[in-house]
Design a protein around this motif. Sequence first.
Motif, PDB file in Angstrom:
ATOM      1  N   THR A   2      25.698  53.287  80.461  1.00  0.00           N
ATOM      2  CA  THR A   2      26.381  54.110  81.474  1.00  0.00           C
ATOM      3  C   THR A   2      26.437  53.350  82.796  1.00  0.00           C
ATOM      4  N   SER A  54      22.594  60.040  78.257  1.00  0.00           N
ATOM      5  CA  SER A  54      23.980  60.368  77.887  1.00  0.00           C
ATOM      6  C   SER A  54      24.017  61.186  76.601  1.00  0.00           C
ATOM      7  N   ILE A  92      29.543  57.913  77.237  1.00  0.00           N
ATOM      8  CA  ILE A  92      29.416  57.015  76.089  1.00  0.00           C
ATOM      9  C   ILE A  92      27.952  56.673  75.840  1.00  0.00           C
ATOM     10  N   ASP A 138      25.035  62.996  84.446  1.00  0.00           N
ATOM     11  CA  ASP A 138      24.482  61.829  83.752  1.00  0.00           C
ATOM     12  C   ASP A 138      24.572  60.645  84.718  1.00  0.00           C
TER      13      ASP A 138
HETATM   14 MG   LIG Z   1      23.882  56.497  79.441  1.00  0.00          MG
END
Ligand SMILES: [Mg+2]
Length: 304
Positions: free
Chosen positions: A43, A22, A35, A62
């Motif tokens: 995540t 991320s 985040i 992501d």
């Molecule tokens: Mg992550």
Amino acid sequence: MSGAASRCGFVALVGAPNAGKSTLLNRMAGAKLSIVSPKAQTTRFRVLGILLRGPAQILLVDTPGIFAPRRKLDRAMVNAAWTGSEDADLTLLLVDARTGLTEQVGVILDRLQNSGRRVWLALNKVDTLAREKLLPLTASLTERVAFEQVFMISAANGDGVADLLDAVAAALPEGPHLYPDDEITDLPDRLLAAEIVREQIFLQTHEEVPYGTTVETESFAERPDGSVRIDATIYVARSGQKAILIGEGGARVREIGAKARAHLGQPLERPVHLFLNVKERSGWDEEGARLRAIGLDDPDRRQP
Ligand SMILES: [Mg+2]
Ligand SMILES: Nc1nc2c(ncn2[C@@H]2O[C@H](COP(=O)(O)OP(=O)(O)OP(=O)(O)O)[C@@H](O)[C@H]2O)c(=O)[nH]1
């Protein structure tokens, strides 16, 4: 742009929890889309970052960290990660250079090795250790999977990221851009708001509390003065977690709300009023509806 062919493709960022996926997405996109926390399994669903590099539109995905899942929530997260990779033109495996070839990384290598997909390797967090340590680690990884390319990067300070972006842009298939060039993500504002609240929970609470928590935006209302009122529910799995999240005299949830509100003003581009409500709901992490609320597929229901 004369001469250079238009390119576009999906690049999945995969890896063990906490590898820095991320952080890398945000660094590459130049905006905070996903985040980040020092804790593993931050995540929970795929987040798309759309970026331009010369004539190429890079669609970065992501994904949640890949680990041995138990709860339905965890299985849905890991499925989302593998689906992200399967749907991508290119898979970029991120490995935390500090922790190296762990058992978790080994399991991911085994599956990638047999996937027949294009896989690149990025050793991340190279700011944390001496260069000479990277060579044996790289050798042990490349002997397991035939990576097309290998990069050494620091998602935190940006080292090596520009080179990686150039290489990705050049490697994507020729074709038209799939998204408008001025978009940076497909994440809806309601989901972004819930995620920013969840990030504060990951940063401000510990042990099982962040893992026992999910956040849903209940209403997102524009106000005549140009501000927005957001009401979000924090679901917790147990009453003890509810007490911790609320804190003494409501101090903890107030602090979570204050920090989340401060982080929401910029991406939402207007003043935010944020109201948080903590509810106990045991078994939410086994509930298909709660998973669908954050965009995950129920792993126990076959997809059409
Ligand atoms: Mg992550
Ligand atoms: N020193 C250093 N820390 C990093 C780097 N990249 C990420 N981190 C830190 O590693 C931690 C995990 O980063 P994330 O980006 O949340 O990792 P992730 O792979 O998305 O983790 P999950 O979502 O849990 O799978 C955070 O504390 C980051 O600040 C890096 O290049 N160097």
